[in-house]
Write an enzyme that holds these catalytic residues in place. Structure first.
Site, PDB file in Angstrom:
ATOM      1  N   GLU A 108      27.326  24.751  -9.315  1.00 26.35           N
ATOM      2  CA  GLU A 108      28.517  24.204  -8.641  1.00 26.35           C
ATOM      3  C   GLU A 108      28.242  23.794  -7.209  1.00 26.35           C
ATOM      4  O   GLU A 108      28.730  22.756  -6.747  1.00 26.35           O
ATOM      5  CB  GLU A 108      29.671  25.216  -8.688  1.00 26.35           C
ATOM      6  CG  GLU A 108      30.297  25.403 -10.069  1.00 26.35           C
ATOM      7  CD  GLU A 108      29.571  26.428 -10.924  1.00 26.35           C
ATOM      8  OE1 GLU A 108      28.517  26.938 -10.482  1.00 26.35           O
ATOM      9  OE2 GLU A 108      30.054  26.721 -12.030  1.00 26.35           O
ATOM     10  N   HIS A 115      37.745  35.797 -13.063  1.00 28.10           N
ATOM     11  CA  HIS A 115      38.114  34.509 -13.652  1.00 28.10           C
ATOM     12  C   HIS A 115      39.589  34.158 -13.461  1.00 28.10           C
ATOM     13  O   HIS A 115      40.107  33.306 -14.170  1.00 28.10           O
ATOM     14  CB  HIS A 115      37.792  34.502 -15.145  1.00 28.10           C
ATOM     15  CG  HIS A 115      36.341  34.311 -15.458  1.00 28.10           C
ATOM     16  ND1 HIS A 115      35.365  35.148 -14.994  1.00 28.10           N
ATOM     17  CD2 HIS A 115      35.702  33.373 -16.185  1.00 28.10           C
ATOM     18  CE1 HIS A 115      34.188  34.732 -15.437  1.00 28.10           C
ATOM     19  NE2 HIS A 115      34.364  33.653 -16.166  1.00 28.10           N
TER      20      HIS A 115
HETATM   21  C1  TPP Z   1      29.478  30.113 -11.400  1.00 30.14           C
HETATM   22  C2  TPP Z   1      29.965  29.999 -12.797  1.00 30.14           C
HETATM   23  N1  TPP Z   1      30.039  28.783 -13.363  1.00 30.14           N
HETATM   24  C3  TPP Z   1      30.453  28.649 -14.635  1.00 30.14           C
HETATM   25  C4  TPP Z   1      30.814  29.729 -15.369  1.00 30.14           C
HETATM   26  C5  TPP Z   1      31.295  29.551 -16.800  1.00 30.14           C
HETATM   27  N2  TPP Z   1      30.275  29.991 -17.730  1.00 30.14           N
HETATM   28  C6  TPP Z   1      30.284  31.254 -18.191  1.00 30.14           C
HETATM   29  S1  TPP Z   1      28.971  31.563 -19.120  1.00 30.14           S
HETATM   30  C7  TPP Z   1      28.351  30.028 -18.966  1.00 30.14           C
HETATM   31  C8  TPP Z   1      27.067  29.677 -19.639  1.00 30.14           C
HETATM   32  C9  TPP Z   1      25.957  30.567 -19.197  1.00 30.14           C
HETATM   33  O1  TPP Z   1      24.827  30.408 -19.985  1.00 30.14           O
HETATM   34  P1  TPP Z   1      23.539  31.310 -19.873  1.00 30.14           P
HETATM   35  O2  TPP Z   1      23.240  31.596 -18.448  1.00 30.14           O
HETATM   36  O3  TPP Z   1      22.476  30.667 -20.656  1.00 30.14           O
HETATM   37  O4  TPP Z   1      23.962  32.692 -20.533  1.00 30.14           O
HETATM   38  P2  TPP Z   1      24.394  32.996 -22.042  1.00 30.14           P
HETATM   39  O5  TPP Z   1      25.877  32.788 -22.113  1.00 30.14           O
HETATM   40  O6  TPP Z   1      23.649  32.102 -22.936  1.00 30.14           O
HETATM   41  O7  TPP Z   1      24.084  34.436 -22.258  1.00 30.14           O
HETATM   42  C10 TPP Z   1      29.191  29.261 -18.169  1.00 30.14           C
HETATM   43  C11 TPP Z   1      28.979  27.845 -17.841  1.00 30.14           C
HETATM   44  C12 TPP Z   1      30.749  30.995 -14.735  1.00 30.14           C
HETATM   45  N3  TPP Z   1      31.123  32.117 -15.377  1.00 30.14           N
HETATM   46  N4  TPP Z   1      30.304  31.107 -13.473  1.00 30.14           N
END
Ligand code: TPP
Ligand code: MG
Lengths: 365, 325
Positions: free
Chosen positions: B60, B129
């Site tokens: 972001e 959130h």
């Molecule tokens: C700063 C931020 N941006 C966006 C999100 C929304 N979000 C939650 S999980 C996620 C994907 C994360 O993927 P990864 O790091 O690969 O972890 P996984 O879910 O695969 O375990 C997103 C975009 C968030 N929680 N925090």
């Protein structure tokens, strides 16, 4: 899920899988009972997750539910190498780590239900599990936000002159947060005993690694900070133990940070809300389930080692299911917090009034 | 008139502005291939292609800062935050860079950027959130803040925000995304800074924004039916610019004011409004101004308790009876 055990069903025709790490020193020293314990732990995580999914589908729990199914060998392998001064912190996909460090599944399930008997009294939810008494520091909802904290745990361990390390887990998508890179640099610059563990399940929500991350392997970014790094097959709990041990030892003995990228896979959508239709194929998921399931592989290996018998396998499975059911019953029977509880646990001082030194209004109407 | 959802209204606003102005682009996590985490951008990638509908990594600070930079050169970025809660990792880009660059350059530069996404509690997802940062953002001169409560307002305000030459923080609500209403198919804009009287009344003014407007309207109905109290509900729609005239006009008419918001009470938006009313309409008041805000604590996860933490129609009703006593 029509048949919850389909993904762990045995394929009797397949030849046994023997982990190439079966004779690694950290695995060789294990007694048969300890090997069975590792298997049991993985099974308990899977059954807990399946049970919580059913509770979600039945409308008993809401919000977000990020399941760990498919990734069990990562948390179990890493956390099985923890000593008394080692610490763990992770993101919102935290149920596996919580169970792996020894949290009580009743309190975990009650937390999902938002009940007062939950591990955070119903205040944190699925993404925010904590158990400091087990050196487990959460459970964090903001992608990448836990990585500086993990670095701080390592800083404190070193400062307090304890011989320990911190493992800071993140997903493959989290490596693109600025805070992660600032933490990498601090850890390398100040020689902090931290292992940054990337659980690479190939997707961040609906975005594949190719579409989100420049470069080849993610762990390679460590080289920019002159940190040690390695990649690891996260479907093999023995390999995870071996590589986690290598870096934990480096941290404890030499105060050196490292990045360990562990290949793994999640079978379920990003969260239960993800329809999981747009970014990967059903065949891909089934292929992982068929050939790389961490429970299947480890069971097969333990059978070949002569450690597991059909009887024990069935017993472990039955117990894991019963434990998950019990956790659910406990959660359902538990009370919700009260409206008065909402304004508790905000400030240490308010919760410890006999030690209060500040004055003035602190909670407002 | 077609009946559409709040989500569809936003989608139409985006599509129309993308169509109208080639400098407009949409960027954010999962906005393209996944069609948006909350499907606000559904179909836009297919229609406008990957040059203008851009999927990002979870960075972001990087992509919002990039948007601010691109806006300085005359592009008109619309940046989606999957949740406004994630603005905190990009705080510097939004509230240092976008907010200040015009001032610090002595007016030479402007940032026509829109940052949009849901900002609400009430969805059982816990403290990280569930932030509602309209008060925090509005505390920074240089940015504008808009919080639509209905589909009609969402569409007209988003289109106006995209055409605005200053940075606009546009805060939606996941609980409202499925709310339906009649929205004209002809083009319309709603100017920023114009409040809307959502219900006329003579005994009490309720001032609210976002979903609190909807909750206040529910309370107003009961107040009329059960207590014979005629409530006027003023929807701010914009927090900054703020329609002070509309607030004061309503208070001068009813002589009583209740302020309702999902913000936490301390330095919430309504603290500013309460000051405004006592400063400019003190002599018109028949009773002290009261507020209903979220219970002052980080957002609780537990669903039944979180519902209580936010302004419920019942809490609004109780407070309204207090003001009218
Ligand atoms: C700063 C931020 N941006 C966006 C999100 C929304 N979000 C939650 S999980 C996620 C994907 C994360 O993927 P990864 O790091 O690969 O972890 P996984 O879910 O695969 O375990 C997103 C975009 C968030 N929680 N925090
Ligand atoms: Mg991932």
């Amino acid at each position: 899920m029509s048949n919850p055990s389909a993904d762990t069903q045995r394929d009797s025709a397949a030849s046994p899988h023997i982990s190439p790490f079966v004779n690694a020193p950290v695995n060789k020293v294990l007694k048969p009972s300890q090997k069975i314990d590792l298997y049991r732990l993985m099974m308990r995580i899977r059954r807990f997750e399946e049970r919580s999914l059913r509770a979600y589908q039945a409308g008993k729990i809401g919000g977000f539910l990020h399941l760990y199914i498919g990734q069990e060998a990562v948390a179990v392998g890493c956390c099985s190498m923890m000593g008394k001064d080692d610490h763990v912190i992770t993101a919102y996909r935290d149920h596996g780590h919580a169970i792996a460090v020894g949290m009580d599944t009743k309190a975990l399930m009650a937390e999902l239900y938002g009940k007062a008997t939950g591990c955070s009294k119903g205040k944190g939810g699925s993404m925010h599990y904590f158990a400091p008494h087990l050196n487990f520091w959460g459970g964090h909802g903001i992608v990448g936000g836990q990585i500086p904290l993990g670095t701080g745990l390592a800083f404190a361990v070193k400062y307090l002159e304890r011989k320990g390390a911190a493992m800071a887990f993140m997903g493959d998508g989290a490596v693109n947060q600025g805070a992660v890179h600032e933490a990498f640099n601090l850890a390398a610059l100040w020689n902090l005993p931290v292992v940054f563990v990337i659980e690479n399940n190939r997707y961040s929500m609906g975005t594949s690694q190719e579409r989100s991350s420049a470069g080849h392997t993610l762990a390679e970014r460590a080289a920019g900070y002159s940190m040690a790094w390695d990649v690891c097959n996260g479907h093999d709990v023995y390999e995870v133990r071996e590589k986690a041990d290598k870096f934990l030892t480096l941290a404890r003995e030499q105060n050196k940070p490292s990045v360990l990228e562990i290949d793994t896979y999640r079978y379920r959508g990003h969260s239960v809300a993800d329809p999981d239709k747009t970014y990967r194929s059903k065949t891909e998921i089934e292929e992982y389930q068929r050939t790389k399931d961490p429970l299947n592989l480890f069971r097969s290996c333990l059978e070949a080692e002569g450690v597991l018998t059909t009887e024990i396998i069935e017993k472990i499975d039955a117990e894991a299911r019963a434990e998950a059911d019990l956790a659910t019953e406990f959660a359902e029977a538990s009370p919700y917090p009260t409206v008065e509880d909402i304004t508790k646990d905000i400030y240490w001082e308010e919760d410890n009034p006999s030690h209060k030194t500040s004055q003035g209004t602190i909670i407002f109407e | 008139m077609p009946v559409i959802t709040y989500r569809e209204a936003l989608n139409q606003a985006l599509a129309e502005e993308l169509e109208r102005d080639p400098r407009v682009f949409l960027m954010g996590e999962e906005v393209g291939q996944f069609n948006g985490a909350y499907k606000v951008s559904e179909g836009l990638l297919a229609k406008f292609g990957p040059k203008r509908i851009i999927d990002t990594p979870i960075s972001e600070a990087g992509f919002i800062g990039l948007g601010v930079g691109a806006s300085m050169l005359g592009l008109r970025p619309v940046i989606e935050l999957m949740f406004w809660s994630f603005y905190s990792v990009a705080f510097d880009q939004i509230l240092n860079n976008a907010a200040n660059v015009r001032y610090m350059s002595g007016g030479q530069i402007n940032c026509p950027i829109v940052i949009r996404g849901p900002a609400n509690g009430g969805t059982n997802v816990g403290a990280t959130h569930s932030h509602t940062p309209e008060n925090v953002c509005a505390n920074h001169p240089g940015v504008k803040v808009v919080v639509p409560a209905t589909a009609y307002d969402a569409k007209g305000l988003l289109k106006a925000a995209i055409r605005d030459n200053d940075p606009v923080m546009f805060m939606e609500n996941t609980i409202l995304y499925n709310d339906k209403m009649e929205v004209p198919s002809e083009e319309y804009l709603i100017p920023l800074g114009k409040a809307d009287v959502k219900r006329e009344g003579k005994d009490l003014t309720i001032i609210a924004h976002g979903r609190s407007v909807i909750q206040s309207l529910k309370a107003a109905e009961v107040l009329q039916e059960k207590h014979n109290i005629s409530v006027e509900v003023v929807d701010l729609r914009s927090i900054r610019p703020l329609d002070e005239a509309a607030i004061l006009a309503s208070v001068r008419k009813t002589h009583r004011a209740l302020l309702v918001e999902e913000n936490k009470p301390f330095c919430g938006v309504d603290a500013q409004i309460a000051y405004l009313i006592q400063d400019k309409a003190f002599d018109d008041l028949d009773a002290p101004v009261k507020r209903v805000s979220a219970i002052d604590a980080p957002q609780i996860y537990s669903s039944p308790l979180e519902k209580e933490q936010l302004p419920t129609p019942q809490r609004i009703l109780d407070a309204a009876l207090g003001v009218c006593r």
